[in-house]
Design an enzyme around this catalytic site. Structure first.
Site, PDB file in Angstrom:
ATOM      1  N   HIS A   1       0.700  -1.155   0.012  1.00 34.16           N
ATOM      2  CA  HIS A   1      -0.034  -0.056   0.035  1.00 34.16           C
ATOM      3  C   HIS A   1       0.910   1.196   0.249  1.00 34.16           C
ATOM      4  O   HIS A   1       2.017   1.203   0.930  1.00 34.16           O
ATOM      5  CB  HIS A   1      -0.996   0.069   1.336  1.00 34.16           C
TER       6      HIS A   1
ATOM      7  N   GLU B   1      -3.961   1.442  -7.472  1.00 33.36           N
ATOM      8  CA  GLU B   1      -4.541   2.732  -6.567  1.00 33.36           C
ATOM      9  C   GLU B   1      -3.489   3.720  -7.209  1.00 33.36           C
ATOM     10  O   GLU B   1      -2.461   3.899  -6.355  1.00 33.36           O
ATOM     11  CB  GLU B   1      -4.179   2.405  -5.069  1.00 33.36           C
TER      12      GLU B   1
END
Ligand code: PGA
Length: 262
Positions: free
Chosen positions: A99, A173
Site C-alpha cells: 500500500h 491505486e
C-alpha cells in the site's frame, strides 16, 4: 462467473474495539446476503482476534493490512511484527501488501520493492491471498507513470513461483486519487481500465496468458456509493479497495449491493 471482490481497508481506524465490532457486524449482515461478491474486511491488527472470533467461516473474510517478510517456523526475535502463520492461525485469509501509505510514510523510510517482494513471497507460500497494491504518484503526460507501474509489478513479483499466482489480486491505486491526499478525486473509470489492460500485459510477460487472465485487478482511490458502479460495470475492474467509505457501514453496504447487482 467470477465474484466481484470488495475490500474494506480500515487503515488505523476505528478508535476502539466497540466501534470496530459495530461496523463489522453491520457489514456482516449485508455481506452474508451477497451471492456475487466476496467481501473482505481489513481491520488494524489489534482488532483481528476479537473481530475474527466473533464470526463464522465465510464472507466477510478477514484481511490484514501488513505481514512480516519472514515466516520462521519457530517464531523469532522481531519486535512488533506479525507473521503469516499468526494470521493464518486467526483465520485471516487475505493480506494487503505494498500500500502506498507503507511505501511512502509521512516520516522515515518506506517499504521498497525488495521488501514488498519478500512479503508477497512469504505470504503466498504461507497460503494467504495477497492484495498487491501498485500505482503512480502522478500522471505525467509523457506516460512515464506506466513504466513506473510496470516496474512495481515486475519487482514485486520477481522470483515468485507461478503456482502461487492463483492467490494474487492486484489493486491499482493511483496515489493522487486516495482520499487522504489533499484535492484527491477518483480516477475516471476509462483510464483505470486502460491501465488495468497495461497491468495485465505486464502480468502476461511474467505468468503467461492463462494465469495472467485469471488475476483480478481492482481499483482503489476515493470510491463511494456514487462512483462504485462506474468502475464495476462491464467488468471494467474486478473489484474495489475501499478506504474512507468502508468505515461508514451504510456507505460500504451500498457499495456491496451495487456490486452484487452487476
Ligand atoms: P480511499 O482509500 O478509498 O479513502 O481513497 C483507498 C486506499 O487507500 O486503499
Amino acid at each position: 462467473m467470477n465474484k466481484k471482490i470488495i475490500i474494506a481497508n480500515w487503515k488505523m481506524n476505528p478508535r476502539n474495539l466497540e466501534e470496530a465490532k459495530r461496523i463489522f457486524n453491520e457489514i456482516k449482515k449485508t455481506a452474508n446476503k451477497m451471492q456475487k461478491v466476496d467481501v473482505i474486511i481489513c481491520p488494524p491488527f489489534v482488532f483481528h482476534l476479537r473481530v475474527a472470533l466473533g464470526k463464522d467461516k465465510g464472507s466477510p473474510w478477514i484481511g490484514a493490512q501488513d505481514v512480516f517478510y519472514e515466516n520462521p517456523r519457530a517464531g523469532g526475535s522481531y519486535t512488533g511484527e506479525i507473521s503469516a502463520d499468526m494470521l493464518k492461525n486467526l483465520r485471516v485469509k487475505y493480506v494487503i501488501i505494498g500500500h502506498s501509505e507503507r511505501r511512502y510514510p509521512l516520516l522515515g523510510e518506506g517499504e521498497t520493492n525488495e521488501i514488498i517482494n519478500k512479503k508477497i513471497k512469504t505470504a503466498l507460500s504461507a497460503g494467504l491471498k495477497v492484495v498487491f497494491c501498485v500505482g503512480e504518484k502522478e500522471r505525467d503526460i509523457e506516460g512515464r507513470y506506466l513504466h513506473f507501474i510496470r516496474e512495481e509489478i515486475i519487482a514485486g513479483l520477481d522470483g515468485i513461483q507461478k503456482k502461487f499466482l492463483k492467490n494474487l489480486i492486484i489493486a491499482y491505486e493511483p496515489i493522487w486519487a486516495i482520499s487522504a491526499n489533499v484535492g484527491a478525486k477518483a480516477d475516471n473509470p476509462e483510464s483505470s481500465f486502460e491501465i488495468s489492460m497495461y497491468i495485465r500485459r505486464a502480468l502476461l510477460s511474467i505468468a503467461g496468458e492463462k494465469i495472467a487472465r485469471s488475476i483480478p485487478i481492482l481499483y482503489g482511490g476515493s470510491i463511494s456509493p456514487k462512483n462504485a458502479e462506474d468502475f464495476l460495470r462491464d467488468n471494467i475492474m474486478q473489484g474495489l479497495l475501499v478506504g474512507r467509505a468502508s468505515l461508514n457501514s451504510k456507505s460500504f453496504n451500498e457499495i456491496l449491493k451495487i456490486a452484487n447487482q452487476i
